[in-house]
Design a protein around this motif. Structure first.
Motif, mmCIF file in Angstrom:
data_model
loop_
_atom_site.group_PDB
_atom_site.id
_atom_site.type_symbol
_atom_site.label_atom_id
_atom_site.label_comp_id
_atom_site.label_asym_id
_atom_site.label_seq_id
_atom_site.Cartn_x
_atom_site.Cartn_y
_atom_site.Cartn_z
ATOM 1 N N PHE A 181 11.425 2.612 8.407
ATOM 2 C CA PHE A 181 11.700 3.454 9.582
ATOM 3 C C PHE A 181 10.478 4.270 10.013
ATOM 4 C CE2 PHE A 181 15.809 2.845 7.392
ATOM 5 C CZ PHE A 181 16.390 2.052 8.357
ATOM 6 N N SER A 182 9.302 3.946 9.479
ATOM 7 C CA SER A 182 8.043 4.635 9.835
ATOM 8 C C SER A 182 8.219 6.140 9.890
ATOM 9 C CB SER A 182 7.510 4.169 11.197
ATOM 10 O OG SER A 182 7.362 2.795 11.222
ATOM 11 N N GLY A 183 8.992 6.686 9.017
ATOM 12 C CA GLY A 183 9.232 8.129 9.092
ATOM 13 C C GLY A 183 9.210 8.774 7.728
ATOM 14 N N GLU A 184 8.892 10.058 7.719
ATOM 15 C CA GLU A 184 8.976 10.819 6.479
ATOM 16 C C GLU A 184 10.021 11.889 6.694
ATOM 17 O OE1 GLU A 184 6.239 11.162 3.829
ATOM 18 O OE2 GLU A 184 4.500 10.340 4.875
ATOM 19 N N LEU A 185 10.710 12.251 5.638
ATOM 20 C CA LEU A 185 11.679 13.335 5.736
ATOM 21 C C LEU A 185 11.170 14.487 4.891
ATOM 22 C CD1 LEU A 185 14.982 11.287 5.145
ATOM 23 C CD2 LEU A 185 14.216 12.273 7.307
ATOM 24 N N GLU A 244 0.834 -1.219 0.000
ATOM 25 C CA GLU A 244 0.000 0.000 0.000
ATOM 26 C C GLU A 244 0.860 1.258 0.000
ATOM 27 O OE1 GLU A 244 -3.165 0.177 2.821
ATOM 28 O OE2 GLU A 244 -3.814 -1.849 2.242
ATOM 29 N N VAL A 245 1.937 1.228 0.800
ATOM 30 C CA VAL A 245 2.837 2.394 0.825
ATOM 31 C C VAL A 245 3.494 2.569 -0.551
ATOM 32 C CG1 VAL A 245 4.959 3.352 1.824
ATOM 33 C CG2 VAL A 245 3.329 2.132 3.286
ATOM 34 N N PHE A 246 3.944 1.449 -1.145
ATOM 35 C CA PHE A 246 4.603 1.547 -2.456
ATOM 36 C C PHE A 246 3.646 2.158 -3.482
ATOM 37 C CE2 PHE A 246 7.016 -2.548 -1.170
ATOM 38 C CZ PHE A 246 7.929 -1.804 -0.452
ATOM 39 N N ALA A 247 2.379 1.677 -3.467
ATOM 40 C CA ALA A 247 1.416 2.174 -4.461
ATOM 41 C C ALA A 247 1.159 3.662 -4.234
ATOM 42 C CB ALA A 247 0.112 1.384 -4.359
ATOM 43 N N ASP A 305 10.889 8.610 21.133
ATOM 44 C CA ASP A 305 9.501 8.190 20.928
ATOM 45 C C ASP A 305 9.360 6.730 21.367
ATOM 46 O OD1 ASP A 305 7.092 7.344 19.952
ATOM 47 O OD2 ASP A 305 7.618 7.578 17.828
ATOM 48 N N PRO A 306 8.707 6.471 22.498
ATOM 49 C CA PRO A 306 8.670 5.108 23.040
ATOM 50 C C PRO A 306 7.698 4.170 22.295
ATOM 51 C CG PRO A 306 7.468 6.618 24.471
ATOM 52 C CD PRO A 306 7.983 7.437 23.333
ATOM 53 N N THR A 307 6.887 4.706 21.347
ATOM 54 C CA THR A 307 5.892 3.861 20.663
ATOM 55 C C THR A 307 6.590 2.720 19.917
ATOM 56 O OG1 THR A 307 4.894 5.997 20.142
ATOM 57 C CG2 THR A 307 3.844 4.041 19.180
ATOM 58 N N ASP A 308 5.992 1.504 19.988
ATOM 59 C CA ASP A 308 6.493 0.401 19.172
ATOM 60 C C ASP A 308 5.824 0.480 17.805
ATOM 61 O OD1 ASP A 308 7.234 -1.868 17.912
ATOM 62 O OD2 ASP A 308 6.596 -3.260 19.480
ATOM 63 N N HIS A 309 6.598 0.903 16.791
ATOM 64 C CA HIS A 309 6.024 1.051 15.446
ATOM 65 C C HIS A 309 5.987 -0.286 14.703
ATOM 66 C CE1 HIS A 309 5.941 5.535 15.252
ATOM 67 N NE2 HIS A 309 6.845 5.397 16.196
ATOM 68 N N GLY A 310 6.569 -1.306 15.298
ATOM 69 C CA GLY A 310 6.583 -2.621 14.639
ATOM 70 C C GLY A 310 7.460 -2.619 13.393
ATOM 71 N N ASP A 311 8.368 -1.696 13.272
ATOM 72 C CA ASP A 311 9.216 -1.622 12.078
ATOM 73 C C ASP A 311 10.662 -2.017 12.422
ATOM 74 O OD1 ASP A 311 10.060 0.494 13.556
ATOM 75 O OD2 ASP A 311 9.704 2.019 12.036
ATOM 76 N N LEU A 312 11.545 -1.894 11.450
ATOM 77 C CA LEU A 312 12.937 -2.301 11.667
ATOM 78 C C LEU A 312 13.573 -1.493 12.801
ATOM 79 C CD1 LEU A 312 15.473 -3.900 10.847
ATOM 80 C CD2 LEU A 312 15.929 -2.155 9.135
ATOM 81 N N MET A 313 13.264 -0.215 12.836
ATOM 82 C CA MET A 313 13.864 0.642 13.858
ATOM 83 C C MET A 313 13.435 0.199 15.256
ATOM 84 S SD MET A 313 15.963 3.045 13.570
ATOM 85 C CE MET A 313 16.638 4.440 14.415
ATOM 86 N N SER A 314 12.151 -0.198 15.417
ATOM 87 C CA SER A 314 11.701 -0.666 16.731
ATOM 88 C C SER A 314 12.446 -1.943 17.121
ATOM 89 C CB SER A 314 10.194 -0.936 16.732
ATOM 90 O OG SER A 314 9.502 0.275 16.595
ATOM 91 N N SER A 315 12.647 -2.880 16.155
ATOM 92 C CA SER A 315 13.412 -4.108 16.459
ATOM 93 C C SER A 315 14.817 -3.748 16.900
ATOM 94 C CB SER A 315 13.550 -5.022 15.238
ATOM 95 O OG SER A 315 12.341 -5.268 14.648
ATOM 96 N N LEU A 316 15.420 -2.798 16.200
ATOM 97 C CA LEU A 316 16.811 -2.451 16.508
ATOM 98 C C LEU A 316 16.908 -1.747 17.858
ATOM 99 C CD1 LEU A 316 17.893 -1.143 12.972
ATOM 100 C CD2 LEU A 316 18.532 -3.321 14.020
ATOM 101 N N LEU A 317 15.929 -0.858 18.137
ATOM 102 C CA LEU A 317 15.975 -0.124 19.409
ATOM 103 C C LEU A 317 15.762 -1.067 20.599
ATOM 104 C CD1 LEU A 317 14.001 3.082 18.385
ATOM 105 C CD2 LEU A 317 16.329 3.040 19.286
ATOM 106 N N GLY A 318 14.966 -2.136 20.367
ATOM 107 C CA GLY A 318 14.665 -3.058 21.459
ATOM 108 C C GLY A 318 15.718 -4.147 21.619
ATOM 109 N N ALA A 319 16.678 -4.217 20.699
ATOM 110 C CA ALA A 319 17.641 -5.327 20.717
ATOM 111 C C ALA A 319 18.605 -5.207 21.890
ATOM 112 C CB ALA A 319 18.433 -5.330 19.406
ATOM 113 N N VAL A 320 18.837 -6.352 22.523
ATOM 114 C CA VAL A 320 19.805 -6.371 23.635
ATOM 115 C C VAL A 320 20.902 -7.364 23.282
ATOM 116 C CG1 VAL A 320 20.121 -6.861 26.078
ATOM 117 C CG2 VAL A 320 17.990 -5.840 25.283
ATOM 118 N N ASP A 321 22.149 -6.938 23.429
ATOM 119 C CA ASP A 321 23.277 -7.775 23.053
ATOM 120 C C ASP A 321 24.257 -7.791 24.217
ATOM 121 O OD1 ASP A 321 24.803 -9.265 21.343
ATOM 122 O OD2 ASP A 321 25.886 -7.533 20.561
ATOM 123 N N ASP A 322 24.512 -8.965 24.788
ATOM 124 C CA ASP A 322 25.387 -9.052 25.957
ATOM 125 C C ASP A 322 24.938 -8.064 27.049
ATOM 126 O OD1 ASP A 322 27.016 -11.059 25.257
ATOM 127 O OD2 ASP A 322 28.600 -9.798 24.400
#
Ligand code: HEM
Length: 451
Positions: free
Chosen positions: A154-158, A116-119, A219-236
């Motif tokens: 990234f659920s964002g517009e520039l 839908e976004v692409f169209a 912005d603490p909202t979980d957008h369910g996008d790649l950025m949210s996965s990356l922000l929530g990632a915990v490593d060691d």
């Protein structure tokens, strides 16, 4: 770096510059000439000796063993100067973890929303065109894919001016990184205008990326996008640093924008020069109606398969051996840099009849062969965005061709600019509204299609 034994050196090497001259003059012709030397050929990128895989099985062996053939070495280092250490440039040791982190954004259930976004993005780009306009096709497609990547991943517009500038900066980096791959590293440290432009473009892009990261951290909202996965990632026990996040944003922005935009531009060029195929795609676009995920296996899909065979944007990439290994009948020492080229393989006359001819019909009832067709690479490092890109490109072609016909401005063939990608920069086509197209600005579901 050790010099591989008994592999023929391609003709035309110069001291210091290596094969920079034939590569800068006509990289594709030079690359296509290499299989005549055997399954392996040696080329020189500046001071570095590189073994080119010229045979489909040898190429596959390299791509499928990502532990032995790792993303290390002097050529990858130049790319890291642009994209940092994100998913596409990181070594094997951190790749599985990074890939796991990014994968959820590319699962099948995301695609209807992406479509839908692409169209909508393609509609918004093409609705303002007018009949007779000479369109800077590659630029238009860059704008389209940059916006679509930002919104979906990234659920964002520039702001429009930031998108414009970021596209210019991406182009400067993609062009510059290829030159830097071909010339001695010392040259990239000289204070010459070329290097200054490169450094400024990178600094500006990093600024944009830093803003994206800062906004999302706030912005603490979980957008369910790649950025949210990356922000929530915990490593060691630690979350990703701003610098690690920035590397991923840059990787996906550059990887997702430049490749798909150039493929779309080439597809439009090929359709402009093959109007009978263009009509078939337009008919399929009308039948698909513009809603939901479009079919990838129709004539539009075949056109894109053939476009990616003829002009694979990622036409050359490298690996470095992490252990002594036998390849193509030759024992290669650890540290050897090996290059693979989808372009070289996909233009071999023994694999494709009339390999330089645009013939989407060759894919009717024939699935691409895994060894002979590699526009998205293969193995664990295969493009994570392959389905994303195909969905985006079919949707965009449909949105454009439902409303517009594209025509060449000149009977002369358009020549690619070959850099880190095969680009269609400077391609201009005339657009003409299809018969039933409504006036500019009217809503366009089904515009241009017979009632
Ligand atoms: C026509 C479009 C595209 C083409 C031809 C293409 C091609 C490729 C190729 C050949 C590779 C493998 C490179 C290697 O093995 O060294 C790759 C990797 C990658 N691509 Fe694409 N790509 C396209 C679109 C995209 C899009 C739309 C995205 C993201 C939205 C993307 C993100 C990536 C990433 C992150 C990697 C690294 C994967 C890994 O190492 O795990 N690409 N791409």
């Amino acid at each position: 770096m050790p010099r591989p034994p008994s592999i023929p050196l391609a003709p035309g090497a110069l001291p210091v510059l290596g094969h920079a001259v034939p590569l800068l003059r006509d990289a594709l012709a030079f690359t296509s000439s290499l299989p005549a030397l055997g399954p392996l050929a040696r080329i020189r990128l500046g001071p570095f000796s590189v073994v080119m895989a010229c045979d489909p099985d040898v190429t596959r062996q390299v791509l499928l063993d990502d532990r032995t053939y790792d993303k290390e070495g002097p050529v990858i280092e130049r790319i890291r100067e642009v994209a940092g250490n994100g998913l596409s440039t990181c070594p094997h040791s951190s790749h599985r973890r990074q890939r796991r982190l990014c994968q959820p954004s590319f699962q099948g259930d995301r695609f209807p929303a992406y479509a839908e976004v692409f169209a909508a993005t393609a509609e918004a780009s093409s609705i303002a065109w007018h009949t007779g306009q000479h369109l800077d096709v590659t630029r238009e497609m860059m704008t389209l894919t940059a916006r679509a990547t930002m919104v979906t991943i990234f659920s964002g517009e520039l702001p429009a001016d930031v998108v414009d500038r970021s596209i210019d900066d991406t182009t400067t980096l993609v062009r510059g990184v290829f030159r830097r791959m071909l010339t001695p590293p010392l040259l990239s440290r000289l204070p010459i205008p070329f290097n200054r432009r490169f450094d400024e473009a990178r600094a500006r892009l990093l600024d944009v990326v830093a803003t994206i990261v800062a906004n999302r951290r706030a912005d603490p909202t979980d957008h369910g996008d790649l950025m949210s996965s990356l922000l929530g990632a915990v490593d060691d026990g630690a979350t990703l640093t701003d610098a690690e996040l920035a590397d991923q944003v840059l990787t996906f922005f550059i990887g997702g924008t430049e490749t798909a935009a150039n493929t779309l531009a080439w597809a439009l060029y090929l359709l402009a020069t093959h109007p009978e195929v263009q009509d078939q795609v337009a008919a399929e676009a009308c039948a698909a109606g513009g809603a939901g995920s479009p079919p990838l296996d129709g004539v539009t899909g075949r056109v894109l398969t053939e476009t990616l065979r003829l002009f694979p944007p990622a036409w050359l990439f490298t690996r470095t051996l992490t252990a002594d290994t036998e390849l193509g009948g030759v024992e290669l020492p650890r540290g050897t840099v090996v290059a693979v080229s989808p372009y070289l393989i996909q233009h071999r006359g023994d694999l494709y009849r009339d390999p330089d001819r645009f013939d989407p019909g060759r894919w009717v009832d024939r699935a691409p062969d895994r060894s002979a067709y590699l526009p998205f690479g293969a193995g664990a490092r295969k493009c994570i965005g392959d389905r994303f890109a195909l969905t985006e490109m079919v949707t965009a072609l449909h949105a454009v061709l439902r409303r517009w016909r594209v025509e060449p401005l000149s009977p002369e063939p358009f020549r690619p600019a070959v850099e880190a990608t095969i680009t269609a920069r400077g391609l201009t086509l005339r657009v003409v509204a299809r018969d039933a197209a409504p006036a500019v600005g009217e809503p366009s579901a089904g515009a241009g299609c017979p009632a």
